[in-house]
Every structure is written in structure tokens, then in C-alpha cells.
Design a protein around this motif. Structure first.
Motif, PDB file in Angstrom:
ATOM      1  N   VAL A 126       0.868  -1.179   0.000  1.00 33.90           N
ATOM      2  CA  VAL A 126       0.000   0.000   0.000  1.00 33.90           C
ATOM      3  C   VAL A 126       0.902   1.225   0.000  1.00 33.90           C
ATOM      4  CG1 VAL A 126      -1.681   1.353   1.314  1.00 33.90           C
ATOM      5  CG2 VAL A 126      -1.937  -1.129   1.151  1.00 33.90           C
ATOM      6  N   ASP A 139       1.122   5.407   0.342  1.00 35.64           N
ATOM      7  CA  ASP A 139       0.523   6.693   0.704  1.00 35.64           C
ATOM      8  C   ASP A 139       0.850   7.670  -0.418  1.00 35.64           C
ATOM      9  OD1 ASP A 139      -0.279   5.568   3.072  1.00 35.64           O
ATOM     10  OD2 ASP A 139       1.227   6.572   4.314  1.00 35.64           O
ATOM     11  N   SER A 157       3.600   2.318   2.727  1.00 32.35           N
ATOM     12  CA  SER A 157       3.214   2.360   4.143  1.00 32.35           C
ATOM     13  C   SER A 157       2.865   0.990   4.710  1.00 32.35           C
ATOM     14  CB  SER A 157       2.020   3.304   4.330  1.00 32.35           C
ATOM     15  OG  SER A 157       0.915   2.881   3.545  1.00 32.35           O
ATOM     16  N   GLN A 183      -4.544   6.651  -0.498  1.00 31.23           N
ATOM     17  CA  GLN A 183      -3.756   5.420  -0.527  1.00 31.23           C
ATOM     18  C   GLN A 183      -4.078   4.614  -1.785  1.00 31.23           C
ATOM     19  OE1 GLN A 183      -4.549   3.386   3.259  1.00 31.23           O
ATOM     20  NE2 GLN A 183      -2.573   4.130   4.017  1.00 31.23           N
TER      21      GLN A 183
END
Length: 342
Positions: free
Chosen positions: A33, A35, A76, A132
Motif C-alpha cells: 500500500v 501513501d 506504508s 492510498q
């Protein structure tokens, strides 16, 4: 954790869109994931917003849509099977996500995989106009310290330009004509100029032509003023249905035309012209294969695309941008960036 949400820009139909809270992405196996720090808005995004994008009519995309495929950010979270060292790294990534198993993927053509996802574009993979973004780790490219979020979000369009210029097969001192001085056309011009190519640009609207000149390109023309010069390659980055045929007409015999612009309607060329002129015609889809080249050029300073960014807005202003409502103070620079954190 299951109730976590992120803000995302969602297109629900032609001309209908807004910012929504959507479930936060979870890094699956082989995924991370990111950011999102910065995302670019592209002509493809505008076509989705208008309802014109071809994929909407072929079943490869459907509303509601989460758009955005030019991005940079920080990893992240990592999923199973992903090296924990990716956490905290600044990255961008490929838009095209092949299955990894078919003959095209195994042969290095994953961007043409019949079952591919395209981030923010094809088969429902969510896009980068959100706080995200989930991405397969195999699609990631690390950004060096000298390539900040602004440059990072310009890597994907820059990679398209790298591939187009590469396809033109030019040598230093050769003469290139670029049709269409939008984001991709100007990036093609910058990449080619950095390689010692003599660059000419053809456009229509005075503010656009003046902006191209402001980047240092002196040979900027309209159809009426274009000089009768031999062009060693022509790149059509315009999206105008009549210009692919014009590219074939203008290129020197035995050289190359490159098609990277996509018209909203059929853009025919006469194959007899290709044959009689012994011209090589190349189509370029996506920046896949050109991402590292774009990062290297930005990192070294050989290409500086920063002036192409007219403004950076928040998610709440994206609908206006897609509808073509630009503030006068933004000027004629073609690219709008989005900071989803705003």
C-alpha cells in the motif's frame, strides 16, 4: 482495521464525480500500500469523466471508477511475500499489471496482457486520486532522493515519451517533428533534445505554442508556418484524427513515424504511403519499459519536466479540472497535479 477508510475521487457517470470515503486498501500477497503524495491528471482521466473513453464501451472499464495512474508516494504497508525493506521507500510504478503467467507476460510484453489490470483505468483496479493506493510490488520503481514527488508523478508520462523517442530511432543531429505540444508531446521534445536531436513542434493554439517556446524550443510551428524540411522522424502525440496521415506525409522516406496520441474517432492512414515511402510505423501503448529511463533522466537533470505542471490542487478540485475549468492564473502549462492529502 476493517472499518478504516481513505478519501478517494470517484467518477460515478459521465460528468458525475466527487470525493468519497472508501474502504482503505489492504496489501494482499505480493502487494504494497502506497501513501500517495502526488498524482497527475491526464487526458485519459478526462475521457473517463466525459464518458468518451473507449474502455467504457468495450467492457474493460465501468462506473463507478477510481481514476489516476500517474503517481508518486511512500510505501506504508507490505503484504505477505513482500520484503519488509520496501516499507518507507519512495516509489512510483507501472500502470500496466499483467497476469505474469501468459505468453505475453513471460515474453516481456506484460503491458499487453489480455487479462491485465491498468491502475485507475482497466478492470477495476483503483487509481491514485486517493490518499492510498494498492500496487503489486513487481510494478514498483524506487525514486532516488533527487526525484521528488512532483517529478515522481511525472515519471509515467515521461516513460511514454522515452519509449516514443526510442521508437523513433534517432541519432544526435537528426531532425524530429512532434505533432501536438501537450504533456506527452512536450516530454517527447525534451527527451529528444536531451539526446542531441533537433526538435520541431507543430501545434494550433497560440498559448500552447508560446508555452512550448518558453521551454526553449525555437522551432514551433502551425500548419501554415511549417517549413518544408526533411524530418527524420515524426511523433504524433496529438490525438487529432487527421494527423497520423499527416505524419506519414511529412516523414522522410525510409524513416519512422511513431503513434502515441489516441484520437477519439478513427484516424486512418493509407498503407500505400507507408509502402511507397518504405516507412516504419510504430505504435506505443504506455510507459512500460520506459520508467527507469524517465527516472534516470529526471535524476540527472537531463530532462526537467517541472515547468509542465501548471498547478497542484486537492481532491475536491479534480472535477473542475476534468471538466476543463482552469483558473486563468495557471497559464498554459498542460499538467495539473493533485495532492490527495489536501
Amino acid at each position: 482495521m476493517g472499518n478504516a477508510t481513505v478519501r478517494a475521487f470517484v467518477v460515478t457517470g459521465p460528468g458525475r464525480a466527487g470525493v468519497r470515503d472508501v474502504p482503505a486498501p489492504v496489501a494482499g500477497a505480493g502487494e504494497v500500500v502506497v501513501d500517495v503524495e502526488r498524482a497527475g491528471v491526464c487526458g485519459t482521466d478526462a475521457d473517463f469523466f466525459a464518458g468518451d473513453m473507449t474502455y467504457l464501451h468495450t467492457g474493460q472499464a465501468a462506473y463507478p471508477l477510481r481514476i489516476g495512474h500517474e503517481w508518486a508516494g511512500v510505501v506504508s504497508a507490505v503484504g505477505s511475500g513482500v520484503d519488509s525493506g520496501w516499507a518507507g521507500r519512495r516509489v512510483t510504478g507501472d500502470t500496466m499489471l499483467g497476469c505474469g503467467r501468459c505468453a505475453r507476460c513471460l515474453g516481456g510484453r506484460q503491458h499487453l496482457c489480455a487479462d491485465r489490470y491498468e491502475i485507475g483505468i482497466r478492470n477495476g483496479w483503483p487509481g491514485a486520486l486517493a490518499t492510498q493506493l494498492p500496487v503489486p510490488v513487481r510494478a514498483l520503481h524506487v525514486l532516488p532522493p533527487s526525484v521528488d514527488a512532483v517529478l515522481g508523478a511525472l515519471v509515467e508520462p515521461g516513460a511514454n515519451a522515452v519509449r516514443a523517442v526510442r521508437a523513433a530511432a534517432l541519432s544526435p543531429g537528426d531532425r524530429l517533428l512532434v505533432l501536438g505540444p501537450g504533456t506527452i508531446g512536450l516530454l517527447c521534445a525534451q527527451v529528444a533534445a536531451a539526446a542531441g536531436v533537433e526538435v520541431h513542434l507543430l501545434g494550433r493554439e497560440q498559448p500552447t505554442l508560446d508555452f512550448a517556446r518558453s521551454l526553449g524550443f525555437r522551432s514551433v510551428w502551425t500548419s501554415a508556418s511549417l517549413p518544408a524540411l526533411p524530418f527524420d522522424a515524426v511523433i504524433d502525440a496529438s490525438g487529432a484524427s487527421v494527423l497520423p496521415a499527416r505524419a506519414v506525409e511529412l516523414v522522410e522516406p525510409g524513416r519512422r513515424v511513431v503513434f502515441i496520441g489516441i484520437s477519439g474517432e478513427p484516424s486512418p492512414i493509407d498503407s500505400r504511403e507507408l509502402v511507397f515511402k518504405d516507412v516504419t510505423a510504430v505504435g506505443v501503448l504506455s510507459g512500460s519499459g520506459g520508467l527507469e529511463g524517465a527516472i534516470e533522466r529526471y535524476a540527472s537533470g537531463a530532462v526537467d519536466p517541472r515547468p509542465l505542471v501548471a498547478a497542484t490542487v486537492g481532491l475536491d478540485e479534480v472535477a473542475d479540472v476534468l471538466a476543463g475549468r482552469r483558473r486563468p492564473e495557471w497559464g498554459a502549462a498542460p499538467k495539473i497535479h493533485v495532492d490527495p492529502r489536501r
